[in-house]
Design an enzyme around this catalytic site. Structure first.
Site, short mmCIF file in Angstrom:
data_model
loop_
_atom_site.label_atom_id
_atom_site.label_comp_id
_atom_site.label_asym_id
_atom_site.label_seq_id
_atom_site.Cartn_x
_atom_site.Cartn_y
_atom_site.Cartn_z
N ASP A 87 81.14 15.16 -78.24
CA ASP A 87 82.41 15.51 -77.61
C ASP A 87 82.94 14.30 -76.83
OD1 ASP A 87 84.41 17.31 -76.84
OD2 ASP A 87 83.30 18.00 -75.07
N ASP A 109 87.53 9.62 -78.95
CA ASP A 109 88.65 9.92 -78.06
C ASP A 109 89.38 8.64 -77.66
OD1 ASP A 109 90.45 10.75 -76.23
OD2 ASP A 109 89.04 11.85 -74.96
N GLY A 217 90.05 21.80 -73.53
CA GLY A 217 90.47 22.34 -72.24
C GLY A 217 90.91 23.78 -72.34
N ALA A 218 90.18 24.56 -73.14
CA ALA A 218 90.65 25.91 -73.47
C ALA A 218 89.87 27.02 -72.77
CB ALA A 218 90.60 26.11 -74.98
N SER A 219 89.18 26.70 -71.69
CA SER A 219 88.48 27.77 -70.96
C SER A 219 89.49 28.73 -70.35
CB SER A 219 87.60 27.16 -69.85
OG SER A 219 86.34 26.78 -70.37
O1 G3H Z 1 85.56 17.98 -72.11
C1 G3H Z 1 84.59 17.54 -71.56
C2 G3H Z 1 83.44 18.30 -71.09
O2 G3H Z 1 83.77 19.30 -70.20
C3 G3H Z 1 82.34 17.36 -70.71
O3 G3H Z 1 82.04 17.22 -69.36
O4 G3H Z 1 80.81 15.01 -69.25
O5 G3H Z 1 80.60 16.67 -67.42
O6 G3H Z 1 79.55 17.07 -69.65
P1 G3H Z 1 80.68 16.45 -68.89
P1 13P Z 2 87.18 23.31 -70.49
O1 13P Z 2 87.02 22.45 -69.27
O2 13P Z 2 88.49 24.03 -70.46
O3 13P Z 2 86.04 24.21 -70.73
O4 13P Z 2 87.30 22.32 -71.74
C1 13P Z 2 86.15 21.87 -72.41
C2 13P Z 2 86.44 20.81 -73.41
O5 13P Z 2 87.55 20.54 -73.80
C3 13P Z 2 85.29 20.06 -73.94
O6 13P Z 2 85.67 19.03 -74.77
ZN ZN Z 3 87.59 18.16 -74.21
#
Ligand code: G3H
Ligand code: 13P
Ligand code: ZN
Length: 314
Positions: A87, A109, A217-219
Site C-alpha cells: 500500500d 504512489d 481513504g474510504a473508512s
Molecule cells: O493509507 C495508508 C494507511 O492508513 C497506512 O498507514 O503507514 O500508519 O500503516 P500506516
Molecule cells: P482510511 O484511513 O480511510 O482507512 O484509508 C485507508 C487507506 O486508504 C489505505 O491505503
Molecule cells: Zn491509502
C-alpha cells in the site's frame, strides 16, 4: 519468492469479476498477527475475495521474515481469493523489494509528483512488475489526510477526468486510484452532508468504462467505536468518515477496490480499551487483544456484506 508459492493471486481476475459483478474487493490493512487473523477469517467466513494491504511502515513494524512467516501460515493453497498488496509504495525500489518478498500486487504512489513524473514512475514499476505477473496500482489526484510519511499531505486535488486515459495508456497499470473527496485517517469531514464528487467518478468511469478504479481513504468511521473509546478513557472528537450510503453508491459505479485501515484501528482500540476497563485486574494480553481482534473481525464482516457487496462472490 514467487507469490504463487504462498497461494496468493494477483488482482487481475479479482477486479474483472468485481467489475462485472458490481461489487468491490475489500483492501484491509494489517500490521500484526491479530489484525491479519481478523481480516482473513472475516473474508473466509463471508466467502469474499480480499486484498491484504501492507504499508511500508507496517512492513517495517512486522519485519519481512515475520510477515512472510505469517502469510505462509495462512495455508492459502488453492484459495484463489487472497492478494498481498504493498500500500502506498513510495519508490521503484520499495516495489521491487515487495515483489521479491512475494507480494502479488503493488501500489506505486506518485500522486504528488507532476503528471509526467508520475507516469514515468508508474510505467517503470508496471514494466518491472508485469514480468512477474504482479499487478500494479497507481494514483492520479491527491487525497488529503494524516497517514504515513510518504503520503502526508494537507492539500487535496481531485482527479482530472481528462487525464485518466492518457495516464493508463502511458503506464500500462492495472488499476487506478482516484481522488473524489475521500481522505485518509479518522477526521475526513466536518459533516455528513458533504458528498463525494460523484460527477468526477462518473466522468472517469465514462473515460475508462472497463477499468478497475480504487478508492483510498474510504473508512466509514463507525461512531459506536468512537463512543466506546471515549467511554473507556480515550479522547477522540469530531471523527467522521465517509457515509456508508455514499460508499455503496461508489461501488455501483466502477469502484472495485475499497481501502480501509482507520476503521480497523478504531475497532481494535475500542475492544482493547473496553476489555481492560472492564477487567482491571487482568494482565493477560491474549484476553484483551482477543477482544480487539473480534471487534475487527465483526467490522470487516459487516463492511464486506454491507459496503463492498463482496460476500459470497467466490
Ligand atoms: O493509507 C495508508 C494507511 O492508513 C497506512 O498507514 O503507514 O500508519 O500503516 P500506516
Ligand atoms: P482510511 O484511513 O480511510 O482507512 O484509508 C485507508 C487507506 O486508504 C489505505 O491505503
Ligand atoms: Zn491509502
Amino acid at each position: 519468492m514467487d507469490y504463487k508459492d504462498f497461494g496468493l493471486v494477483n488482482t487481475k481476475k479479482m477486479f474483472s469479476d468485481a467489475l462485472s459483478g458490481h461489487y468491490a474487493v475489500p483492501a484491509f490493512n494489517f500490521y500484526n498477527m491479530e489484525t491479519l487473523q481478523a481480516i482473513i477469517n472475516a473474508a473466509h467466513d463471508t466467502h469474499s475475495p480480499v486484498i491484504l494491504a501492507v504499508s511500508e511502515s507496517a512492513l517495517k513494524y512486522m519485519g519481512t521474515d515475520l510477515l512472510r512467516g505469517m502469510i505462509w501460515g495462512l495455508n492459502l493453497k488453492d484459495s484463489n481469493s487472497v492478494a498481498l498488496h504493498l500500500d502506498h509504495g513510495s519508490s521503484f525500489e520499495s516495489c521491487i523489494q515487495a515483489i521479491e518478498l512475494g507480494f502479488s500486487s503493488v501500489m506505486i504512489d506518485g500522486s504528488k509528483l507532476p503528471f509526467d513524473a508520475n507516469v514515468a514512475l508508474a510505467k517503470q514499476v508496471a514494466d518491472y512488475a508485469h514480468q512477474y505477473d504482479v499487478s500494479v496500482e497507481a494514483e492520479l489526484g491527491v487525497l488529503s489526510g494524516i497517514e504515513d510519511e510518504n503520503t502526508k499531505s494537507s492539500k487535496s486535488s481531485y482527479t482530472n477526468p481528462d487525464d485518466v486515459v492518457n495516464f493508463v495508456n502511458a503506464t500500462n497499470i492495472d488499476s487506478l486510484a482516484i481522488a473524489i473527496g475521500t481522505s485518509h485517517g479518522a477526521y475526513k469531514r466536518k459533516s455528513n452532508d458533504e458528498e463525494l464528487r460523484f460527477d468526477i467518478l462518473d466522468k472517469v468511469a465514462q473515460q475508462l468504462p472497463d477499468f478497475p478504479l480504487v478508492l483510498h481513504g474510504a473508512s466509514s468511521i463507525p461512531q459506536h467505536f468512537i463512543k466506546t473509546i471515549n467511554e473507556f478513557g480515550g479522547k477522540i472528537s469530531n471523527a467522521l468518515g465517509i457515509p456508508v450510503e455514499q460508499l455503496k453508491r461508489a461501488v455501483e459505479k466502477n469502484i472495485c477496490k475499497i481501502n480501509v485501515d482507520s476503521d480497523s484501528r478504531l475497532a481494535f482500540t475500542a475492544g482493547i480499551r473496553e476489555a481492560l476497563a472492564q477487567k482491571p485486574e487482568n494482565f493477560n494480553p491474549r484476553d484483551y487483544l482477543g477482544v480487539g481482534l473480534k471487534n475487527i473481525y465483526d467490522n470487516c464482516v459487516e463492511e464486506i456484506k454491507n459496503i463492498m457487496n463482496s460476500a459470497n462472490k467466490l
